[in-house]
Design a protein around this motif. Structure first.
Motif, PDB file in Angstrom:
ATOM      1  N   THR A  84      10.770   0.488  -6.569  1.00  0.00           N
ATOM      2  CA  THR A  84      10.367  -0.133  -5.316  1.00  0.00           C
ATOM      3  C   THR A  84      11.096  -1.461  -5.161  1.00  0.00           C
ATOM      4  O   THR A  84      11.922  -1.830  -5.992  1.00  0.00           O
ATOM      5  N   SER A  85      10.760  -2.173  -4.125  1.00  0.00           N
ATOM      6  CA  SER A  85      11.344  -3.485  -3.872  1.00  0.00           C
ATOM      7  C   SER A  85      10.650  -4.546  -4.730  1.00  0.00           C
ATOM      8  O   SER A  85       9.459  -4.455  -5.018  1.00  0.00           O
ATOM      9  N   GLY A  86      11.398  -5.574  -5.103  1.00  0.00           N
ATOM     10  CA  GLY A  86      10.820  -6.685  -5.832  1.00  0.00           C
ATOM     11  C   GLY A  86       9.855  -7.492  -4.970  1.00  0.00           C
ATOM     12  O   GLY A  86       9.025  -8.235  -5.493  1.00  0.00           O
ATOM     13  N   ASN A  87       9.945  -7.348  -3.646  1.00  0.00           N
ATOM     14  CA  ASN A  87       9.026  -8.053  -2.745  1.00  0.00           C
ATOM     15  C   ASN A  87       7.608  -7.512  -2.844  1.00  0.00           C
ATOM     16  O   ASN A  87       6.669  -8.140  -2.379  1.00  0.00           O
ATOM     17  N   ALA A  88       7.431  -6.350  -3.431  1.00  0.00           N
ATOM     18  CA  ALA A  88       6.108  -5.746  -3.544  1.00  0.00           C
ATOM     19  C   ALA A  88       5.324  -6.280  -4.739  1.00  0.00           C
ATOM     20  O   ALA A  88       4.198  -5.870  -4.953  1.00  0.00           O
ATOM     21  N   LEU A  89       5.918  -7.184  -5.514  1.00  0.00           N
ATOM     22  CA  LEU A  89       5.279  -7.669  -6.744  1.00  0.00           C
ATOM     23  C   LEU A  89       4.705  -9.062  -6.554  1.00  0.00           C
ATOM     24  O   LEU A  89       5.238  -9.877  -5.828  1.00  0.00           O
ATOM     25  N   ARG A  90       3.619  -9.300  -7.264  1.00  0.00           N
ATOM     26  CA  ARG A  90       3.013 -10.632  -7.341  1.00  0.00           C
ATOM     27  C   ARG A  90       2.618 -10.867  -8.783  1.00  0.00           C
ATOM     28  O   ARG A  90       2.114  -9.951  -9.452  1.00  0.00           O
ATOM     29  N   ARG A 149      15.405  -3.718 -13.720  1.00  0.00           N
ATOM     30  CA  ARG A 149      15.751  -4.363 -12.457  1.00  0.00           C
ATOM     31  C   ARG A 149      17.112  -3.846 -12.033  1.00  0.00           C
ATOM     32  O   ARG A 149      18.014  -3.728 -12.842  1.00  0.00           O
ATOM     33  N   GLY A 150      17.240  -3.561 -10.741  1.00  0.00           N
ATOM     34  CA  GLY A 150      18.482  -3.014 -10.233  1.00  0.00           C
ATOM     35  C   GLY A 150      19.108  -3.895  -9.180  1.00  0.00           C
ATOM     36  O   GLY A 150      18.731  -5.050  -8.995  1.00  0.00           O
ATOM     37  N   THR A 151      20.054  -3.333  -8.482  1.00  0.00           N
ATOM     38  CA  THR A 151      20.734  -4.074  -7.434  1.00  0.00           C
ATOM     39  C   THR A 151      19.880  -4.083  -6.172  1.00  0.00           C
ATOM     40  O   THR A 151      18.964  -3.276  -6.019  1.00  0.00           O
ATOM     41  N   MET A 152      20.171  -5.001  -5.290  1.00  0.00           N
ATOM     42  CA  MET A 152      19.496  -5.123  -3.999  1.00  0.00           C
ATOM     43  C   MET A 152      17.987  -5.291  -4.152  1.00  0.00           C
ATOM     44  O   MET A 152      17.201  -4.714  -3.402  1.00  0.00           O
ATOM     45  N   ASN A 153      17.570  -6.056  -5.157  1.00  0.00           N
ATOM     46  CA  ASN A 153      16.164  -6.414  -5.380  1.00  0.00           C
ATOM     47  C   ASN A 153      15.277  -5.201  -5.675  1.00  0.00           C
ATOM     48  O   ASN A 153      14.085  -5.211  -5.389  1.00  0.00           O
ATOM     49  N   SER A 154      15.826  -4.154  -6.246  1.00  0.00           N
ATOM     50  CA  SER A 154      15.003  -3.000  -6.610  1.00  0.00           C
ATOM     51  C   SER A 154      14.524  -3.163  -8.052  1.00  0.00           C
ATOM     52  O   SER A 154      15.222  -3.711  -8.902  1.00  0.00           O
ATOM     53  N   VAL A 155      13.317  -2.715  -8.303  1.00  0.00           N
ATOM     54  CA  VAL A 155      12.721  -2.799  -9.638  1.00  0.00           C
ATOM     55  C   VAL A 155      12.106  -1.456  -9.995  1.00  0.00           C
ATOM     56  O   VAL A 155      11.615  -0.729  -9.141  1.00  0.00           O
ATOM     57  N   GLY A 156      12.142  -1.136 -11.268  1.00  0.00           N
ATOM     58  CA  GLY A 156      11.454   0.029 -11.786  1.00  0.00           C
ATOM     59  C   GLY A 156      10.144  -0.417 -12.390  1.00  0.00           C
ATOM     60  O   GLY A 156      10.112  -1.328 -13.213  1.00  0.00           O
ATOM     61  N   ASP A 189       0.851  -1.192   0.000  1.00  0.00           N
ATOM     62  CA  ASP A 189       0.000   0.000   0.000  1.00  0.00           C
ATOM     63  C   ASP A 189       0.888   1.243   0.000  1.00  0.00           C
ATOM     64  O   ASP A 189       1.033   1.928   1.004  1.00  0.00           O
ATOM     65  N   ARG A 190       1.522   1.506  -1.118  1.00  0.00           N
ATOM     66  CA  ARG A 190       2.369   2.693  -1.290  1.00  0.00           C
ATOM     67  C   ARG A 190       1.780   3.526  -2.417  1.00  0.00           C
ATOM     68  O   ARG A 190       1.414   2.995  -3.463  1.00  0.00           O
ATOM     69  N   CYS A 191       1.670   4.792  -2.200  1.00  0.00           N
ATOM     70  CA  CYS A 191       1.162   5.739  -3.206  1.00  0.00           C
ATOM     71  C   CYS A 191      -0.247   5.376  -3.664  1.00  0.00           C
ATOM     72  O   CYS A 191      -0.652   5.737  -4.761  1.00  0.00           O
ATOM     73  N   GLY A 192      -0.998   4.654  -2.856  1.00  0.00           N
ATOM     74  CA  GLY A 192      -2.361   4.278  -3.216  1.00  0.00           C
ATOM     75  C   GLY A 192      -2.435   3.342  -4.400  1.00  0.00           C
ATOM     76  O   GLY A 192      -3.418   3.338  -5.138  1.00  0.00           O
ATOM     77  N   ARG A 193      -1.428   2.496  -4.600  1.00  0.00           N
ATOM     78  CA  ARG A 193      -1.346   1.637  -5.777  1.00  0.00           C
ATOM     79  C   ARG A 193      -1.591   0.167  -5.477  1.00  0.00           C
ATOM     80  O   ARG A 193      -1.356  -0.672  -6.334  1.00  0.00           O
ATOM     81  N   LYS A 194      -2.046  -0.189  -4.293  1.00  0.00           N
ATOM     82  CA  LYS A 194      -2.225  -1.587  -3.933  1.00  0.00           C
ATOM     83  C   LYS A 194      -3.252  -2.257  -4.841  1.00  0.00           C
ATOM     84  O   LYS A 194      -4.343  -1.744  -5.057  1.00  0.00           O
ATOM     85  N   GLY A 195      -2.872  -3.425  -5.393  1.00  0.00           N
ATOM     86  CA  GLY A 195      -3.768  -4.192  -6.247  1.00  0.00           C
ATOM     87  C   GLY A 195      -3.783  -3.774  -7.700  1.00  0.00           C
ATOM     88  O   GLY A 195      -4.480  -4.386  -8.508  1.00  0.00           O
ATOM     89  N   GLN A 196      -3.027  -2.750  -8.082  1.00  0.00           N
ATOM     90  CA  GLN A 196      -3.026  -2.299  -9.474  1.00  0.00           C
ATOM     91  C   GLN A 196      -2.026  -3.105 -10.294  1.00  0.00           C
ATOM     92  O   GLN A 196      -1.020  -3.582  -9.789  1.00  0.00           O
TER      93      GLN A 196
END
Length: 91
Positions: free
Chosen positions: A83-89, A65-72, A51-58
């Motif tokens: 954000t983190s890659g852990n935020a993706l499903r 993809r970047g270092t330390m599990n960061s993704v654009g 639930d960041r920036c009101g984008r949950k579920g979108q």
């Protein structure tokens, strides 16, 4: 301190970006256009879980993809964030 002569090889060169993101071929992003007659591969869709920036579920797409599990990410409305890659499903 003396300045180096103009033809010397001891000049500083900055070739690395300040934030190392690499374009991910696995995300369906290609820097080259597809060959004539071949359909463009559609990028993989993900759901944003946090639930960041009101984008949950979108739905979103990974553009880098970047270092330390960061993704654009880029969302359907064009909003981009890192954000983190852990935020993706997988969608």
């Amino acid at each position: 301190m003396k300045d180096a002569p103009p033809g010397s090889t001891s000049q500083l060169r900055f070739a690395t970006p300040s934030f190392p993101l690499r374009v991910s071929a696995a995300a369906g992003v290609s820097l080259k256009p597809p060959p004539m007659g071949a359909p463009a591969a559609s990028p993989r869709q993900y759901l944003y879980r946090w639930d960041r920036c009101g984008r949950k579920g979108q739905r979103c797409y990974v553009f880098a993809r970047g270092t330390m599990n960061s993704v654009g990410l880029v969302f359907d409305d064009g909003f981009r964030m890192i954000t983190s890659g852990n935020a993706l499903r997988r969608a």
